[in-house]
Design a protein around this motif. Structure first.
Motif, PDB file in Angstrom:
ATOM      1  N   SER A  69       0.822  -1.215   0.000  1.00  0.00           N
ATOM      2  CA  SER A  69       0.000   0.000   0.000  1.00  0.00           C
ATOM      3  C   SER A  69       0.852   1.260   0.000  1.00  0.00           C
ATOM      4  CB  SER A  69      -0.907   0.016   1.244  1.00  0.00           C
ATOM      5  OG  SER A  69      -1.776  -1.089   1.259  1.00  0.00           O
ATOM      6  N   ILE A  95       1.841   3.582  -2.512  1.00  0.00           N
ATOM      7  CA  ILE A  95       2.922   3.426  -3.480  1.00  0.00           C
ATOM      8  C   ILE A  95       2.900   4.615  -4.440  1.00  0.00           C
ATOM      9  CG2 ILE A  95       3.878   1.912  -5.261  1.00  0.00           C
ATOM     10  CD1 ILE A  95       2.171  -0.367  -3.943  1.00  0.00           C
ATOM     11  N   GLU A  96       4.041   5.246  -4.634  1.00  0.00           N
ATOM     12  CA  GLU A  96       4.196   6.302  -5.629  1.00  0.00           C
ATOM     13  C   GLU A  96       5.137   5.820  -6.724  1.00  0.00           C
ATOM     14  OE1 GLU A  96       4.550  10.558  -4.495  1.00  0.00           O
ATOM     15  OE2 GLU A  96       4.826   9.733  -2.476  1.00  0.00           O
ATOM     16  N   PHE A 124      -0.497  -4.785 -11.312  1.00  0.00           N
ATOM     17  CA  PHE A 124      -0.894  -4.849  -9.909  1.00  0.00           C
ATOM     18  C   PHE A 124      -1.868  -6.016  -9.757  1.00  0.00           C
ATOM     19  CE2 PHE A 124      -0.593   0.072  -9.690  1.00  0.00           C
ATOM     20  CZ  PHE A 124       0.795  -0.014  -9.647  1.00  0.00           C
ATOM     21  N   ALA A 163      -2.707  -4.538  -4.529  1.00  0.00           N
ATOM     22  CA  ALA A 163      -2.116  -3.230  -4.235  1.00  0.00           C
ATOM     23  C   ALA A 163      -3.219  -2.256  -3.866  1.00  0.00           C
ATOM     24  CB  ALA A 163      -1.327  -2.702  -5.433  1.00  0.00           C
ATOM     25  N   VAL A 207      -2.320   3.762  -4.738  1.00  0.00           N
ATOM     26  CA  VAL A 207      -1.171   3.862  -5.634  1.00  0.00           C
ATOM     27  C   VAL A 207      -1.340   5.066  -6.557  1.00  0.00           C
ATOM     28  CG1 VAL A 207       0.298   2.651  -7.282  1.00  0.00           C
ATOM     29  CG2 VAL A 207      -1.034   1.335  -5.624  1.00  0.00           C
ATOM     30  N   ILE A 217      -6.459   3.559  -7.120  1.00  0.00           N
ATOM     31  CA  ILE A 217      -5.329   3.708  -8.039  1.00  0.00           C
ATOM     32  C   ILE A 217      -5.546   4.963  -8.880  1.00  0.00           C
ATOM     33  CG2 ILE A 217      -3.908   2.579  -9.783  1.00  0.00           C
ATOM     34  CD1 ILE A 217      -4.205   0.917  -7.218  1.00  0.00           C
TER      35      ILE A 217
END
Length: 693
Positions: free
Chosen positions: A248, A250-251, A283, A286, A289, A328
């Motif tokens: 989790s 996430i860049e 993904f 995830a 993001v 996302i």
């Protein structure tokens, strides 16, 4: 006998004076350890020993151009300052490193069969690597993961390694060498920035430049060149040993995802090894993001059908029923020269799984897509807005489960194949009604489509000719400022170019060579063949930047006693109009409602406003515990884009006194450790600069 009494008996000195002397010595040594030391390891020196002896805050300097022998195991140490391992010439590298700068890098090499070059022990934390070239000794060495951070077997979040930074590092195999992963990323709080990962490939085996499935995050993957045969980046794809874990926060920003055409069977540049080719980004498990400002280039049918990007929930045959792909944001990306565009699968039917949910695909440019733009089944709350996409097959292939909450607005495309097609129901309105019930489909330009079978309030010119210029900017006045938001239709190329600053294709790179000393001068390999499709170029005189909203800091701190923390969001760029953005909190190690009160809402900026704040309440739970954190995320901007950081961490500092023993890392425990070392005559002041031979 206590050391004070022992010294008094041996030296005929007052025990009171001895105790005072020991107290002063403890304070002096504690200060010495707390101060950062620079440990210089010359060519041929003992890097492993330097890492083992280093204390948090130390910098280990390696000689640029020299080779150091691994494998390296990173131990867990007490303290939260970084141990930095860097080349002596790292400061000369600005921005993303390239293999052409290998002379500025220090080399880490290992040839222990199957072992990573860098590995972590349980709970290892706070290490930085800067300006390094990391690989095996030769192309015949057996390697799976070049760098392994955490592992797939760890079952306790307390043992997950955390706080790593890889900055300006070249991580690579050899052109003929099977390598499964560049970085196995099963950690927390890790950044991979300004780096170059290449020659990650194998035959009959899935491979990734970066892959994570058993670490919680957060992760920052920013401004890297990423090259892999399987997936250039993947999250999920294997059963997490930590139950309920979802990677989790996430860049993924300003990276260049690339598969060399020398890997493509039948291409004129094909180099003769049939590596297993799959996708560019995937993904499977995830959450939270941001994928922004990246370039995705080259994917073709091989081991799979060549998607650029897949958001496909996979619960590993129902063994991870919590798996999901949700929240996302996919914005300001260029996708070119791929077999397929996007695949969205919202569940792992027939297995139990979470639901793919809340995806925004906005302001992207898709060119040279040889087949479908989008394949979708059962993914909820998808918004596709202001994209320009050109494909040769169906625009949509709708199948399987209905996708609820679907919005498709302000896009530019052409009719190709059967255009928007649903299994067993055909093209157009019937497909949308069956597979996207309750859909919104407004103000799109679909050149060549028939208005009789598609929703009203869209544009259906006979041809795309005259609509766009060679840089994909709208030039036909009929389609300027006519979007649902008053903007031009399609992708805003100026905003796209600004977001992609620094993501250009890599310069020609030297072929990695085996590592005798000295290393022979590298020989350059040919530049990958350029894509036949045009790419956007920055405007020579760009207008004022579009408004962007972001947190004022990537982290905030609060003591339990304060009761609340104030978080500020700033707006930059053009601020003459109004903008809004949503915010929401999510658990990390701090949990709502015991540690803090979860909150969400919308911030609205009036014309001219550049700063807005909101409050999150902190709960004093009366429990002694270490510092805990939760996350706050920005999403769904209106009349603005998300800047960075769009995800921030709030650290809650405990105020409750410990009972029954000192806190690890407290002065009391440190002094006990120092007393033990002193009694064994092992303490010495640390020099500011040490030479490790």
């Amino acid at each position: 006998m206590p050391i004070a009494h022992y010294c008094a008996a041996q030296c005929s000195v007052s025990p009171k004076l001895i105790k005072a002397f020991i107290s002063l010595l403890i304070l002096f040594t504690t200060a010495s350890i707390a101060s950062a030391a620079t440990l210089v390891v010359p060519a041929g020196g003992d890097l492993k020993g330097a890492i083992n002896n280093a204390v948090p805050g130390d910098t280990i300097v390696l000689e640029a151009g020299a080779t150091y022998v691994g494998p390296l195991w990173l131990p867990k140490k007490t303290g939260d300052a970084y141990i930095t391992i860097q080349s002596s010439r790292a400061a000369e590298i600005t921005g993303r490193v390239t293999p052409a700068q290998s002379g500025l890098l220090a080399r880490l090499r290992s040839n222990v069969p199957g072992d990573p070059v860098i590995n972590t022990l349980a709970g290892a934390h706070h290490y930085k690597f800067i300006g390094l070239d990391i690989s095996t000794v030769s192309s015949t060495d057996l390697i799976y993961d070049i760098i392994r951070l955490g592992d797939g077997a760890q079952t306790d979040l307390a043992n997950v390694p955390h706080h790593f930074t890889f900055d300006r590092v070249w991580i690579h195999g050899f052109p003929t060498q099977p390598v499964q992963r560049g970085i196995s990323l099963n950690t927390a709080d890790t950044s991979i920035i300004n780096s170059y990962i290449s020659d990650i490939h194998s035959v009959g085996v899935d491979t990734q430049a970066i892959c994570g499935w058993n670490g919680p995050g957060p992760f920052q993957i920013i401004n890297n060149y990423l090259e892999a045969a399987g997936e250039n980046i993947m999250f999920g794809g294997s059963l997490p040993a930590i139950r309920n874990l979802i990677p989790s926060n996430i860049e993924i920003r300003r990276n260049y995802f690339f598969k060399p055409l020398s890997w493509k069977v039948g291409h004129p540049s094909y180099a003769g090894i049939h590596w297993s080719i799959k996708n560019l980004l995937e993904f499977k498990n995830a959450r939270n993001v941001i994928v922004d400002g990246n370039v995705f280039e080259n994917s073709w049918t091989d081991a799979q059908v060549g998607y650029a990007v897949l958001f496909t929930v996979r619960s590993e045959n129902g063994l991870a029923p919590w798996a999901t792909v949700e929240n996302i944001t996919f914005t300001n990306n260029t996708i070119k020269n791929t077999e397929q565009g996007l695949q969205l699968l919202g569940s792992d039917a027939p297995y139990a799984s979470g639901r793919g949910n809340n995806l925004t695909v906005a302001n992207n440019l898709f060119t040279g897509i040889q087949n479908w733009f989008l394949v979708m089944s059962g993914f909820y709350n998808v918004t596709i807005n202001h994209n320009t996409h050109f494909q040769s097959g169906n625009v949509f292939a709708l199948t399987g489960e209905p996708s609820i909450g679907f919005i498709y607005t302000n896009n530019i495309t052409t009719r190709s194949g059967y255009c928007y097609f649903g299994d067993n129901v055909g093209e157009g309105n019937a497909a949308l009604a069956t597979y996207t019930p309750g859909y919104t489909f407004q103000r799109n330009l679909i050149a060549g489509a028939s208005s009789s079978i598609y929703p009203a309030n869209n544009f259906y010119p006979a041809s795309i000719t005259g609509v766009l210029d060679s840089e994909y900017r709208v030039v036909n006045s009929a389609y300027k400022s006519v979007g649902t938001d008053g903007k031009d239709l399609g992708c805003d190329i100026t905003a796209l170019s600004a977001a992609q600053s620094g993501t250009s294709a890599p310069a020609p790179a030297p072929t990695p060579t085996p590592t005798p000393t000295p290393t022979p001068t590298p020989t350059p390999t040919p530049t990958p063949n350029p894509t036949p499709t045009p790419t956007p170029a920055p405007s020579p005189t760009p207008p004022p930047p579009s408004p962007a909203v972001q947190f004022s800091s990537s982290s905030y701190g609060a003591n339990e006693t304060t009761g609340a923390v104030t978080i500020t969001v700033i707006r930059t760029g053009e601020t003459s109009g109004s903008s809004s953005v949503q915010y929401s909190t999510s658990d990390a190690t701090a949990l709502s409602p015991s540690d803090y009160t979860a909150t969400s809402g919308t911030l609205t900026f009036a014309a001219g406003e550049t700063s807005k704040s909101f409050t999150v309440f902190i709960n004093d739970d009366g429990t002694r515990e270490s510092t805990e954190s939760f996350n706050v995320r920005l999403s769904s901007p209106s009349n603005a884009t998300l800047g960075g950081p769009a995800l921030t961490t709030v650290n809650i500092v405990d105020n409750d006194k410990r009972k029954g023993g000192p806190v690890r890392g407290s002065p009391t425990l440190q002094n006990k450790t120092l007393m033990m070392d002193l009694s064994q005559s092992r303490l010495r002041p640390r020099a500011r600069h040490e030479l490790i031979c």
